[in-house]
Design a protein around this motif. Structure first.
Motif, PDB file in Angstrom:
ATOM      1  N   SER A  69       1.053  -1.737  -0.119  1.00  0.00           N
ATOM      2  CA  SER A  69      -0.108   0.455   0.305  1.00  0.00           C
ATOM      3  C   SER A  69       0.730   1.053   0.466  1.00  0.00           C
ATOM      4  O   SER A  69       1.711   1.648   1.130  1.00  0.00           O
ATOM      5  CB  SER A  69      -1.419   0.364   1.191  1.00  0.00           C
ATOM      6  OG  SER A  69      -0.916   1.122   1.556  1.00  0.00           O
ATOM      7  N   ILE A  70       0.088   2.374  -0.945  1.00  0.00           N
ATOM      8  CA  ILE A  70       1.487   3.497  -1.072  1.00  0.00           C
ATOM      9  C   ILE A  70       1.069   3.956   0.043  1.00  0.00           C
ATOM     10  O   ILE A  70       1.921   4.790   1.127  1.00  0.00           O
ATOM     11  CB  ILE A  70       0.689   4.096  -2.224  1.00  0.00           C
ATOM     12  CG1 ILE A  70       0.579   3.364  -3.201  1.00  0.00           C
ATOM     13  CG2 ILE A  70       1.137   6.169  -1.987  1.00  0.00           C
ATOM     14  CD1 ILE A  70       2.680   3.553  -3.928  1.00  0.00           C
ATOM     15  N   GLU A  71       0.015   4.414   0.688  1.00  0.00           N
ATOM     16  CA  GLU A  71       0.031   4.654   1.604  1.00  0.00           C
ATOM     17  C   GLU A  71       1.333   4.317   3.217  1.00  0.00           C
ATOM     18  O   GLU A  71       1.860   5.237   3.988  1.00  0.00           O
ATOM     19  CB  GLU A  71      -1.417   4.781   2.539  1.00  0.00           C
ATOM     20  CG  GLU A  71      -2.421   5.545   1.377  1.00  0.00           C
ATOM     21  CD  GLU A  71      -2.757   5.005   0.809  1.00  0.00           C
ATOM     22  OE1 GLU A  71      -2.563   3.398   0.245  1.00  0.00           O
ATOM     23  OE2 GLU A  71      -3.519   5.459  -0.508  1.00  0.00           O
ATOM     24  N   ILE A  72       0.776   3.354   3.614  1.00  0.00           N
ATOM     25  CA  ILE A  72       2.136   2.009   4.216  1.00  0.00           C
ATOM     26  C   ILE A  72       3.500   3.128   4.070  1.00  0.00           C
ATOM     27  O   ILE A  72       3.769   3.158   4.748  1.00  0.00           O
ATOM     28  CB  ILE A  72       1.474   1.052   4.616  1.00  0.00           C
ATOM     29  CG1 ILE A  72       0.194   0.237   5.818  1.00  0.00           C
ATOM     30  CG2 ILE A  72       2.848   0.345   5.307  1.00  0.00           C
ATOM     31  CD1 ILE A  72       0.504   1.346   6.318  1.00  0.00           C
ATOM     32  N   GLN A  73       3.502   2.741   2.374  1.00  0.00           N
ATOM     33  CA  GLN A  73       4.863   3.605   2.413  1.00  0.00           C
ATOM     34  C   GLN A  73       5.889   4.548   2.762  1.00  0.00           C
ATOM     35  O   GLN A  73       6.680   4.836   4.026  1.00  0.00           O
ATOM     36  CB  GLN A  73       5.393   2.972   1.300  1.00  0.00           C
ATOM     37  CG  GLN A  73       5.339   1.452   0.993  1.00  0.00           C
ATOM     38  CD  GLN A  73       4.772   1.735  -1.652  1.00  0.00           C
ATOM     39  OE1 GLN A  73       5.347   2.498  -1.488  1.00  0.00           O
ATOM     40  NE2 GLN A  73       4.463   0.614  -1.416  1.00  0.00           N
ATOM     41  N   ASP A  74       4.699   5.617   2.326  1.00  0.00           N
ATOM     42  CA  ASP A  74       4.602   6.881   2.949  1.00  0.00           C
ATOM     43  C   ASP A  74       4.774   7.400   4.305  1.00  0.00           C
ATOM     44  O   ASP A  74       5.525   7.922   4.696  1.00  0.00           O
ATOM     45  CB  ASP A  74       3.852   7.387   2.425  1.00  0.00           C
ATOM     46  CG  ASP A  74       3.695   7.797   0.493  1.00  0.00           C
ATOM     47  OD1 ASP A  74       4.978   7.686   0.473  1.00  0.00           O
ATOM     48  OD2 ASP A  74       2.563   8.826   0.029  1.00  0.00           O
ATOM     49  N   LYS A  75       4.503   6.101   5.312  1.00  0.00           N
ATOM     50  CA  LYS A  75       4.218   6.395   6.559  1.00  0.00           C
ATOM     51  C   LYS A  75       5.193   5.755   7.164  1.00  0.00           C
ATOM     52  O   LYS A  75       5.808   6.090   8.235  1.00  0.00           O
ATOM     53  CB  LYS A  75       2.716   5.113   7.245  1.00  0.00           C
ATOM     54  CG  LYS A  75       2.372   5.305   8.247  1.00  0.00           C
ATOM     55  CD  LYS A  75       0.921   4.786   8.640  1.00  0.00           C
ATOM     56  CE  LYS A  75       0.527   4.709   9.947  1.00  0.00           C
ATOM     57  NZ  LYS A  75      -0.854   4.316  10.384  1.00  0.00           N
ATOM     58  N   LEU A  76       6.117   4.832   6.371  1.00  0.00           N
ATOM     59  CA  LEU A  76       7.422   4.388   6.883  1.00  0.00           C
ATOM     60  C   LEU A  76       8.163   4.702   7.321  1.00  0.00           C
ATOM     61  O   LEU A  76       9.428   5.140   7.911  1.00  0.00           O
ATOM     62  CB  LEU A  76       8.032   2.629   6.527  1.00  0.00           C
ATOM     63  CG  LEU A  76       7.402   1.597   6.845  1.00  0.00           C
ATOM     64  CD1 LEU A  76       6.961   0.499   5.666  1.00  0.00           C
ATOM     65  CD2 LEU A  76       7.146   1.163   7.959  1.00  0.00           C
ATOM     66  N   ARG A 123       7.736  -5.192  -6.425  1.00  0.00           N
ATOM     67  CA  ARG A 123       7.189  -3.271  -6.743  1.00  0.00           C
ATOM     68  C   ARG A 123       7.858  -2.680  -5.636  1.00  0.00           C
ATOM     69  O   ARG A 123       7.985  -1.738  -5.738  1.00  0.00           O
ATOM     70  CB  ARG A 123       5.537  -3.495  -7.587  1.00  0.00           C
ATOM     71  CG  ARG A 123       5.700  -1.911  -8.074  1.00  0.00           C
ATOM     72  CD  ARG A 123       4.096  -2.601  -8.227  1.00  0.00           C
ATOM     73  NE  ARG A 123       3.585  -0.557  -7.904  1.00  0.00           N
ATOM     74  CZ  ARG A 123       3.529  -0.367  -9.247  1.00  0.00           C
ATOM     75  NH1 ARG A 123       2.884  -0.416 -10.402  1.00  0.00           N
ATOM     76  NH2 ARG A 123       2.829   1.348  -8.993  1.00  0.00           N
ATOM     77  N   SER A 124       7.131  -3.067  -4.631  1.00  0.00           N
ATOM     78  CA  SER A 124       6.782  -2.508  -3.071  1.00  0.00           C
ATOM     79  C   SER A 124       8.363  -1.891  -2.626  1.00  0.00           C
ATOM     80  O   SER A 124       8.631  -0.674  -2.063  1.00  0.00           O
ATOM     81  CB  SER A 124       6.315  -3.370  -2.486  1.00  0.00           C
ATOM     82  OG  SER A 124       6.738  -4.850  -1.453  1.00  0.00           O
ATOM     83  N   ILE A 125       9.078  -2.905  -3.484  1.00  0.00           N
ATOM     84  CA  ILE A 125      10.448  -2.518  -2.353  1.00  0.00           C
ATOM     85  C   ILE A 125      11.224  -1.501  -3.699  1.00  0.00           C
ATOM     86  O   ILE A 125      11.322  -0.785  -3.365  1.00  0.00           O
ATOM     87  CB  ILE A 125      11.713  -4.277  -3.057  1.00  0.00           C
ATOM     88  CG1 ILE A 125      11.248  -5.160  -2.187  1.00  0.00           C
ATOM     89  CG2 ILE A 125      13.170  -3.130  -3.023  1.00  0.00           C
ATOM     90  CD1 ILE A 125      11.890  -6.051  -2.296  1.00  0.00           C
ATOM     91  N   ILE A 126      10.946  -1.550  -5.065  1.00  0.00           N
ATOM     92  CA  ILE A 126      11.394  -0.187  -6.174  1.00  0.00           C
ATOM     93  C   ILE A 126      10.684   0.598  -5.684  1.00  0.00           C
ATOM     94  O   ILE A 126      11.126   2.471  -5.553  1.00  0.00           O
ATOM     95  CB  ILE A 126      11.094  -0.338  -7.254  1.00  0.00           C
ATOM     96  CG1 ILE A 126      11.370  -1.729  -8.244  1.00  0.00           C
ATOM     97  CG2 ILE A 126      10.732   0.611  -8.231  1.00  0.00           C
ATOM     98  CD1 ILE A 126      10.936  -1.905  -9.616  1.00  0.00           C
ATOM     99  N   GLU A 127       9.374   1.355  -5.098  1.00  0.00           N
ATOM    100  CA  GLU A 127       8.594   1.773  -4.412  1.00  0.00           C
ATOM    101  C   GLU A 127       9.232   2.434  -2.921  1.00  0.00           C
ATOM    102  O   GLU A 127       9.296   4.064  -2.595  1.00  0.00           O
ATOM    103  CB  GLU A 127       7.285   1.310  -3.890  1.00  0.00           C
ATOM    104  CG  GLU A 127       6.565   1.368  -5.752  1.00  0.00           C
ATOM    105  CD  GLU A 127       4.760   1.208  -5.724  1.00  0.00           C
ATOM    106  OE1 GLU A 127       4.332   1.571  -6.376  1.00  0.00           O
ATOM    107  OE2 GLU A 127       4.888   0.272  -4.630  1.00  0.00           O
ATOM    108  N   LEU A 128       9.425   1.697  -1.966  1.00  0.00           N
ATOM    109  CA  LEU A 128       9.764   2.112  -1.080  1.00  0.00           C
ATOM    110  C   LEU A 128      11.627   2.931  -1.345  1.00  0.00           C
ATOM    111  O   LEU A 128      11.877   3.975  -0.139  1.00  0.00           O
ATOM    112  CB  LEU A 128       9.680   0.676   0.097  1.00  0.00           C
ATOM    113  CG  LEU A 128      10.198   1.206   2.027  1.00  0.00           C
ATOM    114  CD1 LEU A 128       8.888   2.397   1.684  1.00  0.00           C
ATOM    115  CD2 LEU A 128      10.489  -0.027   2.490  1.00  0.00           C
ATOM    116  N   THR A 129      11.665   1.951  -1.854  1.00  0.00           N
ATOM    117  CA  THR A 129      13.740   2.352  -2.150  1.00  0.00           C
ATOM    118  C   THR A 129      13.146   4.101  -2.903  1.00  0.00           C
ATOM    119  O   THR A 129      14.100   4.678  -2.365  1.00  0.00           O
ATOM    120  CB  THR A 129      14.304   1.652  -3.036  1.00  0.00           C
ATOM    121  OG1 THR A 129      14.391   0.019  -2.332  1.00  0.00           O
ATOM    122  CG2 THR A 129      16.275   2.565  -3.594  1.00  0.00           C
TER     123      THR A 129
END
Ligand code: NDP
Length: 278
Positions: A69-76, A123-129
């Motif tokens: 989830s984009i929201e959780i990535q941003d929250k982290l 994908r989530s790794i690319i986004e968080l990075t």
């Protein structure tokens, strides 16, 4: 002085297994840690284990949620910055081997399993990075991702999408390592073999089945030459080494196996071929 004093680390997938062991080691060695996973109860267990190791709870930022989830990535990212002011270490550890509920394996697995696998494992790794990048450049930080010996080059036809996702992660590591090293950020990857964690239960298998599998493979030297399955700490110690700039400064963009020798085994050599020559 502890090796991660004044460092801030985000460790994804730290509600269990390798991520939990990594969060504990980093916190014990002085890091402030953001821990995360979907399962609130298990994430709280990680937090309590860190506190039991003598760490002040104000050095722990605990975020429950789905990493896709984009929201959780941003929250982290945002809560880490709000609470600790910087990000020095990003451990991309969360991942899973997603099973087709129809029971199909190999190429017959529904392509939606491919989508789900890549959404989490790549994908989530690319986004968080991407989201952590500016902070890591500012701190001259480290990225360590958790791949697998399943990334190849050997075939893994029973889990094609999982192994393909890990091959993609290995290449992602090399690509960004050479890009980010110019800005002072080091990127590396660890590739575990068989490690006793929650990964089998996460597929829906009961604990007895998981235990049986670990026992069978771990006690078979053709599968794990060192003679036992890995423990989460076996991998967490390698991750910590790669996160410690003073210990591993010259290692850039590498995919480092820790597998008790499993990946060196070639099936034909598990038979006594010299018998044929007598
Ligand atoms: P575990 O199942 O014990 O831990 C996986 C972690 O990832 C858990 O904390 C889980 O948290 C988290 N996670 C899974 N899906 C999501 C999601 N959608 N959103 C947020 N968090 C998620 O397995 P391992 O410790 O073994 O796995 C860690 C990494 O090691 C993975 O990338 C795996 O592929 C890799 N690996 C493991 C091997 C092994 O033999 N164990 C071998 C090779 C590689 P929660 O369930 O709370 O969401």
């Amino acid at each position: 002085m502890p090796r991660f004093s004044n460092k801030v680390a985000i460790i994804t997938g730290s509600s269990n297994g390798i991520g939990r062991a990594t969060a504990i080691i980093l916190a014990k060695d002085g890091a402030k840690v953001t821990i995360t996973g979907r399962n609130a109860e298990r994430l709280e267990e990680t937090k309590q284990q860190i506190i039991e190791a003598g760490i002040d709870s104000k050095n722990i930022n605990s975020i429950v949620g789905d990493l896709t989830s984009i929201e959780i990535q941003d929250k982290l990212i945002n809560t880490t910055i709000q609470k600790f002011g910087q990000i020095d270490i990003l451990i991309n550890n969360a991942g899973a081997a997603i099973i087709d509920p129809t029971g199909s394996t190999g190429i017959d697995q529904n392509v939606s399993i491919y989508d789900k696998t890549f959404e989490l494992n790549v994908r989530s790794i690319i986004e968080l990075t991407q989201k952590a990048k500016a902070h890591l450049i500012a701190s001259k930080g480290e990225i360590i991702s958790v791949s697998s010996i399943a990334s190849g080059p050997e075939a893994h036809s029973q889990f094609p999408y999982y192994s393909m996702s890990k091959a993609a992660l290995d290449q992602f590591t090399r690509n960004i390592a050479i890009e980010l090293v110019k800005s002072g950020v080091r990127v590396n990857c660890v590739n575990p073999g068989l490690v006793k964690t929650g990964i089998i239960q996460a597929t829906g298998a009961p604990t007895e089945v998981s235990d049986k599998l670990y026992e069978f493979l771990g006690s078979n030297p053709d599968c794990v030459p060192i003679g036992r399955v890995g423990q989460p700490e076996d991998i967490a110690n390698l991750i910590a080494f790669l996160a410690d700039r003073s210990a591993s400064f010259y290692i850039i963009g590498q995919t480092i196996k820790a597998d008790g020798g499993s990946s060196l085994m070639l099936a034909m050599n598990t038979h006594n071929l010299t018998d044929f020559l007598k």
